[in-house]
Design an enzyme around this catalytic site. Sequence first.
Site, PDB file in Angstrom:
ATOM      1  N   LYS A   1      42.168  -2.256 -17.803  1.00  0.00           N
ATOM      2  CA  LYS A   1      42.235  -0.841 -16.639  1.00  0.00           C
ATOM      3  C   LYS A   1      42.175  -1.327 -15.851  1.00  0.00           C
ATOM      4  O   LYS A   1      42.871   0.040 -14.742  1.00  0.00           O
ATOM      5  CB  LYS A   1      40.464  -0.231 -17.268  1.00  0.00           C
ATOM      6  CG  LYS A   1      40.576   0.337 -18.852  1.00  0.00           C
ATOM      7  CD  LYS A   1      39.188   1.096 -19.375  1.00  0.00           C
ATOM      8  CE  LYS A   1      38.919   1.577 -20.309  1.00  0.00           C
ATOM      9  NZ  LYS A   1      37.627   1.848 -20.824  1.00  0.00           N
TER      10      LYS A   1
ATOM     11  N   GLY B   1      29.925   5.840 -31.391  1.00  0.00           N
ATOM     12  CA  GLY B   1      31.851   6.013 -31.097  1.00  0.00           C
ATOM     13  C   GLY B   1      32.145   5.532 -30.032  1.00  0.00           C
ATOM     14  O   GLY B   1      33.059   5.504 -29.468  1.00  0.00           O
TER      15      GLY B   1
ATOM     16  N   GLY C   1      34.333   7.679 -26.119  1.00  0.00           N
ATOM     17  CA  GLY C   1      34.267   9.440 -26.732  1.00  0.00           C
ATOM     18  C   GLY C   1      35.723  10.448 -26.982  1.00  0.00           C
ATOM     19  O   GLY C   1      36.575  10.667 -26.284  1.00  0.00           O
TER      20      GLY C   1
HETATM   21  N1  HSE Z   1      35.311   1.416 -25.591  1.00  0.00           N
HETATM   22  C1  HSE Z   1      35.966   2.004 -24.270  1.00  0.00           C
HETATM   23  C2  HSE Z   1      34.139   2.080 -23.047  1.00  0.00           C
HETATM   24  C3  HSE Z   1      36.630   2.599 -25.045  1.00  0.00           C
HETATM   25  O1  HSE Z   1      33.090   2.235 -23.462  1.00  0.00           O
HETATM   26  O2  HSE Z   1      35.020   2.762 -22.438  1.00  0.00           O
HETATM   27  C4  HSE Z   1      37.296   3.812 -24.024  1.00  0.00           C
HETATM   28  O3  HSE Z   1      37.795   2.788 -23.736  1.00  0.00           O
END
Ligand code: HSE
Length: 400
Positions: A200, A182, A298
């Site tokens: 980000k 997930g 998560g």
């Molecule tokens: N897909 C993203 C990761 C989820 O793996 O960091 C959290 O932003």
Amino acid sequence: MTNVAILGFGVVGGGVARLITDNYANVCALGGKKINIKYILDLRDFPDSPFADRIIHDYDIIANDPEIDTVIEVMGGSHPAYEFTVKALQAGKNVITSNKEVVANFGDEFLALARANGVCYRFEAAVGGGIPVISPVISCVRQNKITEIRGILNGTTNYILTKMFTLGESFENALADAQAKGYAERNPDADILGTDACRKIVILTALVTGKLVSPDTVHTEGITAIRGADVRAAERLGYSIKLVGRCIVCEDDAPYVVVAPFMIPKDEPLSTVFGVYNAVEVEGEPLGNVMFYGQGAGAGATASAVVGDLCQIMRSGTHAASPYFERIKAPRDFSGFVARHYIATEGSAEDVLRVFGDVRLLEGDGGEIFFITSPLTERELGDKLGELHRTVKADIRLLD
Ligand code: HSE
């Protein structure tokens, strides 16, 4: 009593509802009021869920309900998250999100709209999952002269690279495992092509510089070109390979912003971030170097950040420190970015020495040679690789 609505009952939405319910007394005490999850918006029904009676399918019920103080948008994607957020803020409701895509694309607009309507727009969960990074950067770091903010910002790719490095696993197996746990986005391309990390670093850039750039103007590379041969070469050189987002602040100019695999010396703290963990490092004067570290993806970790924002809103409302984002056209032109590079190429020592000067050449897999360049701008490197007239098998920047 504060009434909240959760938009999206997926991994994160479910985690938020569970955290509020399981830690109810503690969360309400932190916020100073009781919390009622009045609605959960989703396209699906969840007849077996303990929250089945809160599920609705029409967003207007939430937007038009004056009892709803705070909307928690954890649905992901730009649309309709954008429209729902605008409507909530215009209706005088606070908005909390874990959705980095909308923050990176529209954060300036949402923050202005929140200010105009006397409410909060908070997004702690949008970067670093459960790591408290947005609030600490706003409240405890910005008074410094920040020179760089960088980090391992995507749990999925860090998980994949860790498995490739430590277990010699294939990229495909490691990705399937991350998806099963997930961590991965609905479309894993956003993870493996660097798009998620790009959103980000755009948010972190705006936090430390006040300047919001569009993610599609950022030089972004994913991890799909990293080969087993590069992993083995990095090991021999004493480096690890990590997908890093970097914002290098430039006085009197836009910052450099980049997402790409970087080779990091094994004794650097970022090199020791493994699995789904993320880390964000800030460098500034007189602060020095600070690192935030924790689980970057998560349900539980992300819910922790979302519910933290909720408690902060309940406690301090618009009195809590908030950032100001001003939109600029683009980051600094990446062709002037300086780095040393690891280059793997078809073997011809003579050609490499002619073009790159006195570099130390090492023999790699299948007759390849690899070496580390001196510090070069992207433009200079491009010119030299053009002169080489050899197939370049890998080109990875070093984080010096
Ligand atoms: N897909 C993203 C990761 C989820 O793996 O960091 C959290 O932003």
